[in-house]
Enzyme design. Structure first.
Site, PDB file in Angstrom:
ATOM      1  N   GLN A  61      36.932 -14.385 -16.650  1.00 20.10           N
ATOM      2  CA  GLN A  61      36.519 -12.990 -16.739  1.00 20.10           C
ATOM      3  C   GLN A  61      35.013 -12.878 -16.985  1.00 20.10           C
ATOM      4  O   GLN A  61      34.566 -12.123 -17.837  1.00 20.10           O
ATOM      5  CB  GLN A  61      37.296 -12.285 -17.851  1.00 20.10           C
ATOM      6  CG  GLN A  61      38.782 -12.303 -17.604  1.00 20.10           C
ATOM      7  CD  GLN A  61      39.563 -11.694 -18.753  1.00 20.10           C
ATOM      8  OE1 GLN A  61      39.248 -11.899 -19.919  1.00 20.10           O
ATOM      9  NE2 GLN A  61      40.585 -10.925 -18.415  1.00 20.10           N
ATOM     10  N   CYS A  62      34.252 -13.589 -16.202  1.00 22.05           N
ATOM     11  CA  CYS A  62      32.809 -13.700 -16.382  1.00 22.05           C
ATOM     12  C   CYS A  62      32.123 -13.276 -15.085  1.00 22.05           C
ATOM     13  O   CYS A  62      32.704 -13.384 -14.008  1.00 22.05           O
ATOM     14  CB  CYS A  62      32.483 -15.157 -16.713  1.00 22.05           C
ATOM     15  SG  CYS A  62      30.738 -15.576 -16.804  1.00 22.05           S
ATOM     16  N   ALA A  63      30.895 -12.826 -15.176  1.00 19.87           N
ATOM     17  CA  ALA A  63      30.146 -12.479 -13.969  1.00 19.87           C
ATOM     18  C   ALA A  63      29.971 -13.688 -13.050  1.00 19.87           C
ATOM     19  O   ALA A  63      29.781 -13.522 -11.847  1.00 19.87           O
ATOM     20  CB  ALA A  63      28.782 -11.911 -14.353  1.00 19.87           C
ATOM     21  N   PHE A  64      30.058 -14.905 -13.585  1.00 26.03           N
ATOM     22  CA  PHE A  64      29.916 -16.115 -12.782  1.00 26.03           C
ATOM     23  C   PHE A  64      31.245 -16.654 -12.259  1.00 26.03           C
ATOM     24  O   PHE A  64      31.273 -17.679 -11.582  1.00 26.03           O
ATOM     25  CB  PHE A  64      29.198 -17.208 -13.581  1.00 26.03           C
ATOM     26  CG  PHE A  64      27.756 -16.892 -13.856  1.00 26.03           C
ATOM     27  CD1 PHE A  64      26.795 -17.024 -12.864  1.00 26.03           C
ATOM     28  CD2 PHE A  64      27.352 -16.451 -15.105  1.00 26.03           C
ATOM     29  CE1 PHE A  64      25.463 -16.730 -13.109  1.00 26.03           C
ATOM     30  CE2 PHE A  64      26.026 -16.156 -15.368  1.00 26.03           C
ATOM     31  CZ  PHE A  64      25.081 -16.295 -14.364  1.00 26.03           C
ATOM     32  N   THR A  65      32.341 -15.985 -12.560  1.00 21.95           N
ATOM     33  CA  THR A  65      33.667 -16.466 -12.151  1.00 21.95           C
ATOM     34  C   THR A  65      33.741 -16.708 -10.647  1.00 21.95           C
ATOM     35  O   THR A  65      34.429 -17.621 -10.201  1.00 21.95           O
ATOM     36  CB  THR A  65      34.763 -15.482 -12.610  1.00 21.95           C
ATOM     37  OG1 THR A  65      34.729 -15.401 -14.039  1.00 21.95           O
ATOM     38  CG2 THR A  65      36.147 -15.930 -12.169  1.00 21.95           C
TER      39      THR A  65
END
Length: 173
Positions: free
Chosen positions: A52-56
């Site tokens: 659940q990360c912007a980098f996922t």
């Protein structure tokens, strides 16, 4: 002065550098365990991940990297972690998310601590020996076939960037 300098040089040469803890097993998201020594002699890219990360979206690049080089010996090991509070609650949820959203079939550990005093032994020795500790999700550590750190990369370095593929290509020749 020269004697003291010579003694210092001898001590530096004679003192072996402490190795990373490659033997400490990680729990596998599929059950059982994984150890970096399972892939001794091969390059391994270890990446702390989160769902659940912007980098996922980098999961796609990691899988593409694995697909591109796996037949030549590269291992990409995803290490889901909630240390930055962006991971799903259970291993089952992480596994399902990664398979459904990104078609992940690279090796994955169970949810693992990567920073602080609870960090997995690999990450503790990485920090102690190199000064590198994940500052966020999707930090990457390239371990060479000799078991030494060949490079560390922050979240912003894409998995298929030449910063990562260049050293991998060299190792796989």
């Amino acid at each position: 002065m020269f004697r003291k300098l010579a003694l210092t040089i001898v001590l530096l040469i004679a003192t072996p550098a402490a190795a990373l803890d490659l033997k400490a097993p990680f729990s596998s998201i599929d059950g059982g365990s994984l150890a970096l020594t399972d892939w001794q002699g091969q390059p391994v890219l270890v990446v702390n991940t989160a769902s659940q990360c912007a980098f996922t979206r980098q999961y796609r690049g990691l899988q593409d990297l694995y697909d591109k080089y796996r037949d030549r010996g590269l291992i990409v090991l995803a290490v889901p972690s909630d240390d930055f509070r962006q991971e799903l609650a259970t291993n089952a949820e992480v596994k399902q998310f990664c398979e459904l959203q990104y078609g992940i079939d690279m090796p994955m550990t169970g949810i693992t601590h990567v920073k602080g005093s609870d960090a997995h032994p690999f990450y503790r020795t990485l920090r102690d020996e190199t000064g590198f500790a994940p500052g966020w999700n999707f930090n990457k550590v390239l371990i060479g076939p000799d078991g030494r750190v060949a490079g560390t990369f922050g979240s912003g370095v894409a998995p298929l960037s030449t910063k990562i593929t260049g050293p991998i290509e060299t190792m796989l020749k």
